[in-house]
Design a protein around this motif. Structure first.
Motif, mmCIF file in Angstrom:
data_model
loop_
_atom_site.group_PDB
_atom_site.id
_atom_site.type_symbol
_atom_site.label_atom_id
_atom_site.label_comp_id
_atom_site.label_asym_id
_atom_site.label_seq_id
_atom_site.Cartn_x
_atom_site.Cartn_y
_atom_site.Cartn_z
ATOM 1 N N LEU A 67 -6.903 -11.035 -60.571
ATOM 2 C CA LEU A 67 -5.744 -10.125 -60.875
ATOM 3 C C LEU A 67 -4.488 -10.909 -60.862
ATOM 4 C CD1 LEU A 67 -4.532 -7.280 -61.229
ATOM 5 C CD2 LEU A 67 -4.656 -7.175 -58.791
ATOM 6 N N LEU A 68 -4.335 -11.809 -60.114
ATOM 7 C CA LEU A 68 -2.739 -12.518 -60.233
ATOM 8 C C LEU A 68 -3.037 -13.453 -61.263
ATOM 9 C CD1 LEU A 68 -2.565 -13.401 -56.298
ATOM 10 C CD2 LEU A 68 -1.092 -11.802 -57.725
ATOM 11 N N PHE A 69 -4.158 -13.987 -61.791
ATOM 12 C CA PHE A 69 -4.165 -14.713 -63.094
ATOM 13 C C PHE A 69 -3.868 -13.779 -64.211
ATOM 14 C CE2 PHE A 69 -6.690 -16.121 -66.772
ATOM 15 C CZ PHE A 69 -6.141 -17.433 -66.819
ATOM 16 N N VAL A 70 -4.301 -12.774 -64.310
ATOM 17 C CA VAL A 70 -3.982 -11.806 -65.338
ATOM 18 C C VAL A 70 -2.708 -11.265 -65.189
ATOM 19 C CG1 VAL A 70 -4.461 -9.420 -66.266
ATOM 20 C CG2 VAL A 70 -6.232 -10.794 -65.456
ATOM 21 N N ILE A 71 -2.088 -11.059 -64.232
ATOM 22 C CA ILE A 71 -0.550 -10.847 -64.149
ATOM 23 C C ILE A 71 0.224 -12.070 -64.596
ATOM 24 C CG2 ILE A 71 1.317 -10.295 -62.364
ATOM 25 C CD1 ILE A 71 -0.390 -7.826 -63.034
ATOM 26 N N SER A 124 4.367 -5.939 -42.773
ATOM 27 C CA SER A 124 5.481 -5.887 -44.144
ATOM 28 C C SER A 124 4.750 -5.946 -45.477
ATOM 29 C CB SER A 124 6.452 -6.894 -43.924
ATOM 30 O OG SER A 124 5.968 -8.003 -44.026
ATOM 31 N N LEU A 125 3.602 -6.611 -45.489
ATOM 32 C CA LEU A 125 2.915 -6.946 -46.810
ATOM 33 C C LEU A 125 2.153 -5.560 -47.372
ATOM 34 C CD1 LEU A 125 1.520 -10.358 -45.565
ATOM 35 C CD2 LEU A 125 3.683 -9.844 -46.746
ATOM 36 N N SER A 126 2.348 -5.516 -48.423
ATOM 37 C CA SER A 126 1.888 -4.541 -49.326
ATOM 38 C C SER A 126 0.678 -4.833 -49.823
ATOM 39 C CB SER A 126 2.824 -3.952 -50.190
ATOM 40 O OG SER A 126 3.900 -3.229 -49.405
ATOM 41 N N SER A 127 -0.093 -3.993 -50.476
ATOM 42 C CA SER A 127 -1.558 -4.310 -50.996
ATOM 43 C C SER A 127 -1.382 -4.567 -52.670
ATOM 44 C CB SER A 127 -2.488 -3.228 -50.949
ATOM 45 O OG SER A 127 -3.711 -3.452 -51.684
ATOM 46 N N THR A 128 -1.544 -5.987 -52.986
ATOM 47 C CA THR A 128 -1.413 -6.220 -54.263
ATOM 48 C C THR A 128 -2.378 -5.648 -54.930
ATOM 49 O OG1 THR A 128 -0.589 -8.615 -53.499
ATOM 50 C CG2 THR A 128 -1.285 -8.184 -55.994
ATOM 51 N N ALA A 129 -3.481 -5.833 -54.729
ATOM 52 C CA ALA A 129 -4.679 -5.109 -55.468
ATOM 53 C C ALA A 129 -4.708 -3.649 -55.592
ATOM 54 C CB ALA A 129 -6.266 -5.585 -54.565
ATOM 55 N N PHE A 130 -4.270 -2.839 -54.667
ATOM 56 C CA PHE A 130 -4.339 -1.437 -54.608
ATOM 57 C C PHE A 130 -3.185 -1.052 -55.642
ATOM 58 C CE2 PHE A 130 -7.386 -1.354 -51.383
ATOM 59 C CZ PHE A 130 -7.928 0.142 -51.238
ATOM 60 N N VAL A 131 -1.898 -1.736 -55.491
ATOM 61 C CA VAL A 131 -0.666 -1.183 -56.204
ATOM 62 C C VAL A 131 -1.031 -1.551 -57.620
ATOM 63 C CG1 VAL A 131 1.745 -1.456 -56.414
ATOM 64 C CG2 VAL A 131 0.774 -1.229 -54.305
ATOM 65 N N LEU A 132 -1.140 -2.838 -57.948
ATOM 66 C CA LEU A 132 -1.083 -3.082 -59.294
ATOM 67 C C LEU A 132 -2.231 -2.616 -60.012
ATOM 68 C CD1 LEU A 132 -0.273 -7.087 -59.022
ATOM 69 C CD2 LEU A 132 1.342 -5.160 -59.661
ATOM 70 N N GLN A 133 -3.427 -2.453 -59.525
ATOM 71 C CA GLN A 133 -4.619 -1.725 -60.309
ATOM 72 C C GLN A 133 -4.243 -0.280 -60.545
ATOM 73 O OE1 GLN A 133 -7.226 -2.883 -61.456
ATOM 74 N NE2 GLN A 133 -8.598 -1.259 -61.792
#
Length: 608
Positions: A67-71, A124-133
């Motif tokens: 997912l981070l590669f695609v971003i 403090s960290l949020s979910s990159t996977a949940f949010v971006l998807q």
């Protein structure tokens, strides 16, 4: 695990996903929560069909990496500069403020300042996977809250790097695995330099082979190789994949790379969400439901408050700041990484870690509900639709051209000269590289693939031009367009009448035979050489084209009725002769326009 057991496990995952995800989408709660429920169903929380959730989670984390590669592919370096405010100002302030607020409360309960700071940073960290998807599903990545959310998430992903390095020091350890400071620096430099100077030539060589699966293998090697390199030096695997994506974001291979990695990214992200669902400790939840729900709710409320205040302080509109706060209010998957470190277990009791992990999972499960709440508030407030301050290049392009050889290049040049922006797609890396030198938006990819067309934003184009010279390939492109983008107008280059008829059967309203206009122009020039004046040449060629277009329509109707096209061609040739005679005036010799065997043969050839 034996091969048969692995096969059974894969079938369980696929079956659960196929059952729960469509149901979740139909209920309007989003695919992410559907995957989460599927994991709860097949994992220890319910049926217990899969028990090694930690192993599944480690494998599925590669979905986040992809997912981070695609971003990264979506972010050219200049766009990163545009997002600098969201990344460094909002992102840095959010991590610092949330760490202090949550950490103060945790330190009071745990009676340890160091332990409180570790807990505060992890939460403090949020979910990159949940949010971006979810943002991608709702097409909100380019909105103001979407861009702010991405910038903050990117800073969080970067912040995990020094946190992992500092954590052993906080626990009183020397350092992890004997790593020294220059190893991570060297690894990042290797990715940047290698990607800048070696990656594109290598991709061109691979693309020139014409073997698609080889290009797919190269894409996977790029993503997994950079991720592994980062892991070996103690950094986040997603960082390497993200950097690799950014380095090729402005290359001609961007769309093809994204297309190749998309299926793997989607499946592994789904597996990641399922693994999170499997990790729910039902016994712990049953033993202290109010405590866990209170922790999860408190985390969400604190993060919403902090993010909203910071959004307003950094200049965001009140409604946009609230949307960003709701998007990022959950805990993140990197909390699992921090809590799983030996150093964290030295600082925190195992019961505390298990409790906080479950609270993070519950907050992540609330993500679709938070997005739904944002949508409801926007509808209730009758908010004005967001207009991105920076529209991606592809969105501006009103014409997409499939095939950018000599024919497509002429079409593109004419579009550009008259002020229309275009995006071209071609699967010849040599042509793509040559044309890109002149600043045109041309991408490497197979236009017969719906995902490639989707990445080129065909759905937003005013016109799609099929300019390839291969008949079968052009038909296949038209078939894909008919299925995937039925509302986009298509103009197709065709070889002959039968090709035109096939295209018309596929719903292509506008067709141009690639030799027709050039042949008519050549014939007109021949008439000038023979002494005919310009006015008569223009009338003759215009008359020919008008008649040819009318004949094509008549023969298309006969084509469907199964009539004799040869007889139609004879009648068309005779009518054309009469038209030429009328145009030339009485008594003018028609010469080669007489009905001769050669003329009839010409009429039959025109049917083909």
């Amino acid at each position: 695990m034996h091969g048969e057991d692995a096969l059974v496990e894969i079938i369980l995952y696929l079956g659960a996903a196929l059952l729960m995800v469509p149901l979740a989408r139909r209920l309007g709660i989003g695919s992410v929560l559907g995957y989460l429920l599927a994991g709860v169903a097949v994992g220890p929380p319910l049926l217990g069909l899969v028990d090694d959730t930690e192993r599944v989670l480690h494998i599925a984390e590669f979905g986040v990496v992809m997912l981070l590669f695609v971003i990264g592919l979506e972010l050219q370096p200049r766009r990163l500069w545009v997002l600098r405010n969201a990344i460094f100002l909002q992102g840095g302030a959010q991590v610092l403020a949330t760490t202090l607020v949550v950490g103060a409360g945790a330190a009071w309960f745990l009676d340890s300042l160091v332990a409180g700071l570790v807990v505060g940073f992890a939460l403090s960290l949020s979910s990159t996977a949940f949010v971006l998807q979810t943002l991608a599903e709702r097409r909100q990545l380019t909105s103001a809250p979407g861009r702010a959310s991405f910038g903050i998430l990117l800073f969080q992903d970067l912040a995990i790097i020094p946190a992992l390095a500092i954590l052993p020091l906080l626990a009183g350890e020397s350092r992890d695995a004997g790593l020294v400071w220059w190893q991570p620096v060297l690894a990042v430099a290797a990715v940047l330099v290698g990607g800048r100077y070696g990656l594109r030539p290598l991709l061109r060589v691979i693309a020139s082979t014409g073997i698609h699966e080889l290009f797919t293998a190269a894409t996977l090697l790029l993503v997994l190789g950079t991720a592994l390199l980062m892991v070996e030096v103690g950094l986040s695997p997603g960082l390497g994949a993200f950097l690799a994506g950014v380095l090729v974001a402005d290359s001609e291979f961007r769309h093809q790379l994204e297309t190749d990695v998309e299926p793997f990214k989607g499946l592994l992200l789904g597996l990641f969400f399922m693994a999170v669902g499997m990790s729910v400790d039902m016994q712990l939840l049953a033993s202290a439901p109010l405590l866990l729900l209170g922790l999860a709710s408190g985390l969400v409320l604190v993060k919403v408050a902090v993010l909203w205040v910071l959004g307003r302080l950094t200049g965001s509109a009140g409604r946009d700041a609230l949307s960003t706060a709701l998007f990022l209010a959950q805990g993140g998957e990197f909390a699992f990484v921090l809590f799983g470190r030996p150093a964290a277990r030295d600082l925190l009791d195992s019961v505390v870690i298990d409790t906080l992990t479950l609270a993070v999972i519950l907050s992540m499960a609330a993500t679709p509900l938070l997005f739904a709440l944002d949508g409801w508030l926007r509808r209730r407030g009758e908010a004005v639709p967001e207009v991105p301050t920076e529209v991606p290049d592809d969105v501006e392009h009103e014409v997409v051209i499939a095939g950018f050889g000599r024919f497509g290049q002429i079409v593109g040049r004419l579009m550009s000269m008259t002020g229309y922006h275009f995006t071209a797609i071609d699967d010849d890396p040599a042509d793509v590289e040559f044309v890109r030198r002149f600043g045109h938006s041309v991408y490497f990819g197979d236009p017969r693939r719906a995902d490639v067309l989707r990445d080129a934003h065909v759905d937003r184009a005013r016109l799609f031009v099929i300019a390839v010279d291969d008949v079968q390939k052009s038909i296949e492109i038209a078939e894909v367009m008919r299925e995937a983008f039925p509302s986009t107008p298509i103009l197709a280059r065709v070889r002959n009448r039968n090709h035109a008829f096939h295209m018309r059967d596929l719903g292509v309203r506008y067709v141009v035979r690639d030799t027709l206009l050039s042949a008519v122009e050549t014939g007109g020039e021949a008439l000038r050489v023979l002494g005919m004046d310009d006015a008569r040449v223009r009338r003759s060629t215009a008359l020919f084209l008008e008649h040819d277009a009318r004949t094509l329509e008549e023969q298309y109707a006969l084509h469907h009725e199964g009539e004799d096209l040869v007889q139609s061609a004879r009648e068309a040739a005779a009518e054309l002769r009469r038209l030429f005679e009328a145009d030339a005036g009485a008594g003018v010799s028609t010469g080669a326009l007489a009905s001769t065997p050669g003329e009839l043969q010409e009429g039959q050839e025109s049917v083909r």
